[in-house]
Structures are given as structure tokens and as C-alpha cells.
Design a protein around this motif. Structure first.
Motif: not given
Length: 446
Positions: A341-342, A345, A417-418, A420-422, A424
Motif C-alpha cells: 500500500l505504501l 502511493t 493516496q488518501p 491507500l494510506l487509510g 493501511i
């Protein structure tokens, strides 16, 4: 001499298989064992792989080849067809709990034959679809009988025949899935373009009836004990001492008993996370790559790369899983998911995309085996149908929920991006639960 299954408690029906019995009373099993040059469980692995292969008509990689032709013939919108497919999958997933209970009650042989026949009928029905309600019923049947049942039953069959070699056995069984995903789209397109989409449905219905159903009827045996064997290939009899017996003995948990352990719920959460995250990424991968300035061709390349890396990784993970604790394998899966996931991004070059595809294949190979093996490893073989049925329900429901947060997140933020980061947070929680998901111990009151 201790014989058969020792009932420890009427209240919880705990069973410890003490696998030392006399040659008498084996129902001809001992003589059958003497005639065998290879352990019959490996035959079961082959049959299970064939079963997973024939789950193909119910899988998305096969169904996707029909969508454009249905839209062209009937004028339905893509949104209508996609929504019906998602709803049918959701309701089919809810019923998998019942399928699991039926496996425990009737056994894998009867269920394979019965589901094979019903699945063939469902495929013939799909060739007659002309309305959206008919399409919903058709999708519901093939998702329940194909994607769900034809995957669940082989998994429980292999779990019955292996304990110490379970990881390797699941690895070999998984070949059926890889071959199926590679062959079905190609064969479907050829059948549809050469004849029609109706003929394609009927072709697979006929193949189920003339190939799979007879194989299941003549070759499947539900448990090694049914023919005088025990898991992993030991023959039952006086030569098998008590120490060797106990090394391959398992403590069996009913679904109700398993649900009273925290480990059951920890693992269940871990099952749902990859289904949700991976389905979401796969469904939107072309758009994700495009938003990062990467081509559609690169997205397709990464999907193929993931499959090719996953094949050898499944074999390797099967060997590893026979040597390490199952929850350690889960920890590796979710550690890799955080990295994936990182990577998504910051993935703006082809080099990073290739690294992503490789790690995705590694994680998928480990996941494919670990999530199948952990249930019988932790809760035994006797009630594995009921327990795996719950797991299959969560997996299907997770996959049905995956695409929505990615799509909605992109619509709201204009970027992946938001979300994908969420996302995690889910593999992070699953990693922590994997650490805590130790094999439960059951109190034995003799």
C-alpha cells in the motif's frame, strides 16, 4: 488396545484420534493399504485440484469474458450488470455457512457429486438468460456453486487427508486454480467468437457432467480412516505405536466451540482483510496506475507478473508452512501488505511498479496457502466444513466490499493516496491480531 475415536466429553464432543487399531475390523482397509504404492491422499490432492479448476465458470476471471456480449445482446448498462453481479456474490457468500455445515454432515464425496451436477444445471440455465432477474439468479447460482462451493469442498477434502504435510498438499492443489485462471478466459473467448456465449456456458456444463462428476464419484474418499489409513500416509495397525499416533493426532473443535475462542475471531478478521484490500486494488489497478502516470500496459503486465510469481511462491510457502507456526505466515502476509500500500502511493516509475508486482505475487502465494491451512491446523479436521464455511463467507463478503472505498475515495479526494494510506490500518490491525492468534488449547477431561 485403544481403537478408533476416543470420546472425551459428551458435552463438547471432543475427539482425539488415537490411531492405533488392530487389523481386524478395518473393513478391508488394511488389505487395501498393502496394495497401494503411493498414499491415496495424493490422489485426493489431484481430485481437489481438478475441483478447483472446475470452479472456473463461477469465478470472475471467467465471468468477465461474457459481460460485453450480454450488454451488446440485451442493451443492459454496465452499471446494471455490475450491480447485479455484486449483489449476487454478496447473497451467495451469506449461504456459504450452510454449505460448510452440509460438508460436515454429508461428506466431501456426496457434496462434490451433488454440487457438480447442480453447477452444471446452473450453467445450462445461464445459457438461457434473457432478463435481468434471470441474470441475477444465474449469477447467484454460479457464485454459490462455483466460486464458493467448488473452492470450499476441495479445501476441506485435502485438510482431511494431511496434517504434517498439509502445506505441500495445499500448494499442489492450488495448481488447479492457477491453470483455471489461465485457461478459462482463452477458451471462453474462442467458444464465444466461434459459436456463441450460450454455447460457452453449455460447454462447461457438459464438461462438469462428463469429466468432473464421474471423477468425484469414483475416486473421492472422505477421510483416510475410511480405507484403513491415517493422515499423511501411515497405515493403521499394530505396527503404528502410540507415540507415532499421537504425533499426528488432532484435537477437533466444533464451530460453536471455536467461536468461543478469541483466536477464531482474530483469524476471521485476518481472512477478510486480504480479500477486501486485494480486490479493491485489482478492480481499480488500471486507474491507480494511470493516476501515477503509468500505462495500461504496465498495469496488465503487473497482473500477469503477480500470477507468475505466485505459482512458485505457493510451493515454497507450502514447504515453509510445514516448518513454521501458521500465525507467523500471517504476520509476513500483512507486513507485505503494508509495504504494498505504501509503494502504491509513491509508484511513479516502472521499476517501482515491477517491485510492487513481485512483492504482490510473493504475498499472494503465501496467502493462498496459509489462509487455507490455518483452520484445520488450529481446529482439527472433523468440523472443518462448518468452520471453513464461515471463513468463506467472510472472504466473499470482504471481496464484495473491496472496490467501494477505493472508488468513493477517488471521487471525494481526486486521488488514491488518501484511501491507500487509510487502508493501511486494516493490515496493521491484522498483523497485531496475527501475533496474538496463537493455536488455542482445549482442556481435556478424561
Amino acid at each position: 488396545m485403544i481403537s478408533g475415536i476416543l470420546d472425551i466429553s459428551d458435552s463438547n464432543r471432543l475427539h482425539i484420534r488415537v490411531l492405533e487399531r488392530e487389523k481386524q475390523g478395518n473393513g478391508g482397509g488394511t488389505s487395501l493399504v498393502k496394495k497401494q504404492k503411493i498414499y491415496y491422499g495424493w490422489i485426493m490432492v489431484i481430485v481437489a485440484a481438478i475441483g478447483v479448476f472446475f470452479s472456473g465458470p463461477g469465478q470472475t476471471y471467467s465471468n468477465s469474458t461474457f459481460i460485453d456480449y450480454l450488454i451488446a445482446d440485451f442493451g443492459w448498462s454496465r452499471t446494471e450488470v455490475s450491480s447485479i453481479y455484486s449483489m449476487a456474490t454478496f447473497f451467495a457468500g451469506l449461504i456459504m455457512i450452510v454449505v460448510g455445515r452440509f460438508i460436515d454432515r454429508f461428506g466431501q464425496r456426496l457434496m462434490m457429486v451433488g454440487v457438480g451436477v447442480l453447477f452444471a444445471i446452473a450453467l445450462f440455465y445461464n445459457s438461457l438468460v434473457t432478463t435481468l432477474p434471470m441474470l441475477f439468479l444465474g449469477f447467484f447460482l454460479i457464485r454459490l456453486l462455483g466460486q464458493g462451493s467448488m473452492s470450499l469442498i476441495p479445501t476441506t477434502l485435502v485438510a482431511q487427508w494431511f496434517v504434517k504435510k498439509r502445506g505441500v498438499a495445499f500448494s499442489l492443489m492450488s495448481l488447479g486454480g492457477f491453470i483455471s485462471s489461465a485457461m478459462f478466459p482463452i477458451i471462453n473467448i474462442w467458444l464465444i467468437q466461434s459459436y456463441s456465449w450460450q454455447v460457452a456456458w453449455r460447454f462447461w456444463g457438459v464438461m462438469l457432467l462428463v469429466v468432473f462428476v464421474p471423477i468425484a464419484f469414483f475416486f473421492v474418499r472422505n477421510r483416510p480412516e475410511d480405507i484403513g489409513l491415517v493422515p499423511d500416509g501411515h497405515a493403521e495397525g499394530p505396527k503404528l505405536n502410540l507415540k507415532a499416533s499421537m504425533e499426528i493426532a488432532e484435537v477437533d473443535w466444533t464451530l460453536k466451540e471455536a467461536m468461543h475462542t478469541r483466536t477464531f475471531w482474530f483469524v476471521l478478521f485476518c481472512v477478510g482483510v486480504p480479500a477486501m484490500v486485494n480486490t479493491g486494488i485489482t478492480f481499480h489497478i488500471t486507474s491507480i496506475f494511470g493516476s501515477q502516470g503509468l500505462s495500461v500496459q504496465m498495469a496488465a503486465t503487473i497482473l500477469s507478473m503477480m500470477a507468475f510469481v505466485g505459482i512458485p511462491m505457493s510451493f515454497l510457502s507450502g514447504l515453509i508452512l510445514d516448518k513454521i507456526k501458521t500465525n507467523v505466515a500471517l504476520m509476513i502476509i500483512f507486513g507485505l501488505e503494508v509495504i504494498l500500500l505504501l509503494l502504491l502511493t509513491v509508484m511513479t516509475t516502472n521499476v517501482l511498479a515491477i517491485l510492487f508486482g513481485f512483492l504482490w505475487g510473493v504475498a499472494g502465494g503465501i496467502e493462498r496457502i496459509s489462509l487455507k491451512a490455518i483452520w484445520p491446523n488450529y481446529f482439527g479436521r472433523r468440523y472443518i466444513g462448518s468452520i471453513n464455511g464461515v471463513s468463506s463467507t467472510v472472504m466473499v463478503l470482504g471481496s464484495s466490499l473491496g472496490p467501494l472505498p477505493f472508488g468513493a475515495g477517488f471521487d471525494v479526494f481526486g486521488s488514491y493516496q488518501p484511501i491507500l494510506l487509510g487502508m493501511i490500518v486494516f493490515p496493521v490491525i491484522a498483523f497485531i491480531l496475527s501475533v496474538l492468534a496463537k493455536k488455542p488449547e482445549k482442556t481435556i477431561n478424561v
